[in-house]
Enzyme design. Structure first.
Site, PDB file in Angstrom:
ATOM      1  N   HIS A  99      -2.952   4.084 -10.547  1.00 19.58           N
ATOM      2  CA  HIS A  99      -1.733   3.288 -10.796  1.00 19.58           C
ATOM      3  C   HIS A  99      -0.667   3.524  -9.723  1.00 19.58           C
ATOM      4  CE1 HIS A  99      -3.417   2.939 -14.933  1.00 19.58           C
ATOM      5  NE2 HIS A  99      -3.722   4.219 -14.733  1.00 19.58           N
ATOM      6  N   SER A 137      11.540  -5.021  15.821  1.00 21.93           N
ATOM      7  CA  SER A 137      12.294  -6.114  15.219  1.00 21.93           C
ATOM      8  C   SER A 137      13.262  -6.660  16.254  1.00 21.93           C
ATOM      9  CB  SER A 137      13.064  -5.594  14.011  1.00 21.93           C
ATOM     10  OG  SER A 137      14.146  -6.448  13.718  1.00 21.93           O
ATOM     11  N   LYS A 149      13.384  -0.434  13.948  1.00 21.40           N
ATOM     12  CA  LYS A 149      12.178  -0.761  13.194  1.00 21.40           C
ATOM     13  C   LYS A 149      10.896  -0.543  13.991  1.00 21.40           C
ATOM     14  CE  LYS A 149      11.690  -2.454   9.623  1.00 21.40           C
ATOM     15  NZ  LYS A 149      11.893  -3.826   9.171  1.00 21.40           N
ATOM     16  N   GLU A 178      -0.565  -5.726   8.400  1.00 25.06           N
ATOM     17  CA  GLU A 178      -0.171  -6.822   7.506  1.00 25.06           C
ATOM     18  C   GLU A 178      -1.042  -8.057   7.741  1.00 25.06           C
ATOM     19  OE1 GLU A 178       4.455  -6.804   7.083  1.00 25.06           O
ATOM     20  OE2 GLU A 178       3.914  -5.854   8.960  1.00 25.06           O
TER      21      GLU A 178
END
Ligand code: ARG
Length: 465
Positions: free
Chosen positions: A164, A285, A291, A298
């Protein structure tokens, strides 16, 4: 009907036609922009077919030689980007045949004896999909090797195991990487199985019913590396389950990639801080200078959308099609090609990322110590040392965890007295099982997370890979 239409009567099948197609008909009908990718397979199929026709004395040896020479020339032209693909010629089969006619003349017109575009395209697409399966299997081997290497260098690193996404029990990072090796090995096996099942030749099924010519389908099957000819001509020209099966394997594989990709996204987030990707696999970024984004992970996570979409697309194209060939089947290729392009890219990017990952031992250890991750070990100690039934031990351990929580301490920080306030029979020996290292070392059951198990599995994989 315009004169222009009259002039554009199709050279290949225009015999019974008085006029050419409407512009929009030509547009919906032409598949050349997609199926030009089948040129290698189409030429291989035609060469095998022509050689067989000559061996069977259906065409002359001279004609077969002229055809083979012409096809080689066409292969060179396409390779060098000199070939002019024409929409008016619909598809790769007619484009190549028309060029062959330009190059070698009359013999080219004999090539299509005892053959149809229906068995031709089924053959081409099978050959293409067969190679795609082989390439996926190879790419998966590379990825598995990268994961085994990673497991090797982190065989006994302790990391939280989750259920979980809550810290559950400590595991070894090597074990975690090897879990993906198992998944990807099944993916590889699925591609191998699909390849073996699809490896039958449709060539010679002709339009749908076979042919009266004394063809030798064993010979063309052999020449193209197929195990045997397909036994039923209707099935041969109208089945696409070989591509569906490959796409199903691709979808499952892409889903597995998405899970590993998600772990990389989580691990590289500052909340976890378990891993870092180098500049080579990070992006910045345009507005936030601090960043470092795991874009490749992704994108690997996303690919399953397109790959599973392709499976779905082809499944729905095929649903309800009566035998034998229908033009619907021309729409089998675009999504399939794209899906295997996507998967190949994702597999390569994932292999690169796995090699690139730097893991943070301290962050993982610190996390593994949180969440009372050795509570099960405490319960197991109560069972072993005190002979308690597991359910009772579970209950007592719950009370000790509640106490630790109240005092703001980890289990291994609790005093013996504190634990004895819950269960007086607990002795000093309990501390031997409360550390995360002791916990993982104890997981020696077959398939468990202990470092010694991990090392044995790595040796096993090294042998197999
Ligand atoms: N371009 C077609 C396809 O991809 C080739 C087969 C055409 N057959 C036909 N009967 N029109 O399916």
């Amino acid at each position: 009907m315009s004169d222009k239409n009259k002039n554009d009567k199709n050279k290949m099948w225009g015999g019974r036609f008085a006029a050419g197609p409407a512009a929009i008909m030509g547009e919906i009908n032409a598949s050349i922009d997609v199926d030009k990718r089948l040129w290698r397979e189409d030429i291989a199929g035609s060469k095998a077919h022509a050689a067989m026709l000559a061996a069977q004395k259906i065409i002359s040896r001279d004609d077969a030689d002229a055809i083979a020479r012409g096809l080689d020339q066409i292969a060179r032209e396409i390779e060098n980007g000199e070939f002019k693909f024409s929409h008016a010629l619909e598809d790769i089969h007619l484009n190549i045949e028309a060029r062959l006619k330009d190059l070698v003349g009359e013999p080219a017109s004999r090539l299509h004896t005892a053959r149809s575009r229906n068995d031709q395209v089924a053959t081409d697409f099978r050959l293409w999909t067969r190679r795609a399966c082989e390439e996926c299997a190879k790419a998966l081997s590379d990825l598995m090797t990268a994961l085994v290497d990673k497991a090797d260098t982190h065989a006994d690193w302790v990391t939280p195991g989750y259920t979980h996404l809550q810290i559950a029990q400590p595991v070894t990072l090597g074990h975690h990487f090897l879990a993906y090796v198992e998944m990807f090995s099944r993916d590889r096996a699925r591609f191998e199985d699909a390849r073996a099942r699809m490896n039958e030749s449709p060539l010679g099924a002709a339009a749908l019913a076979g042919t009266p010519y004394p063809i030798d389908r064993e010979a063309t099957a052999k020449a193209l590396g197929f195990a045997r000819p397909m036994a039923n001509s209707l099935d041969a020209v109208s089945s696409r389950d070989f591509a569906l099966e490959a796409l199903a394997a691709a979808s499952i594989c892409a889903a597995h990639l998405s899970r590993l990709a998600e772990e990389i996204v989580l691990w590289t987030s500052p909340h976890f801080g378990f891993a870092a990707l180098s500049d080579a696999f990070s992006t910045g970024s345009s507005i936030m200078p601090q960043k470092r984004n795991p874009d490749a992970a992704e994108l690997c996570r996303a690919k399953v959308g397109r790959v599973a979409g392709a499976f779905n697309a082809l499944l729905l194209v095929m649903k309800g099609l009566p035998l034998a060939y229908s033009k619907d089947m021309q729409d089998d290729k675009a999504a399939t090609f794209a899906a295997f392009d996507d998967l190949a890219l994702a597999l390569a990017a994932m292999t690169g990322m796995i090699g690139d990952l730097t893991m943070n031992k301290d962050a993982m250890r610190a996390a593994a110590m949180r969440g009372y991750s050795t509570a099960t070990d405490l319960a197991d100690w109560l069972v072993r040392a005190l002979g308690m039934p597991f359910r009772e031990a579970h209950h007592a351990t719950g009370a000790i965890v509640a106490l630790a929580e109240k005092r703001g301490e980890r289990l291994d920080e609790l005093s013996l007295e504190a634990m004895q306030s819950v269960e007086p029979r607990i002795t000093e020996d309990v501390f031997s099982v409360l550390s995360i290292d002791a916990s993982v070392a104890s997981r020696t059951s077959y398939g468990g997370a202990a470092p010694e198990n991990v090392r044995a599995q790595i040796a096993e994989w090294r042998r197999k890979l």
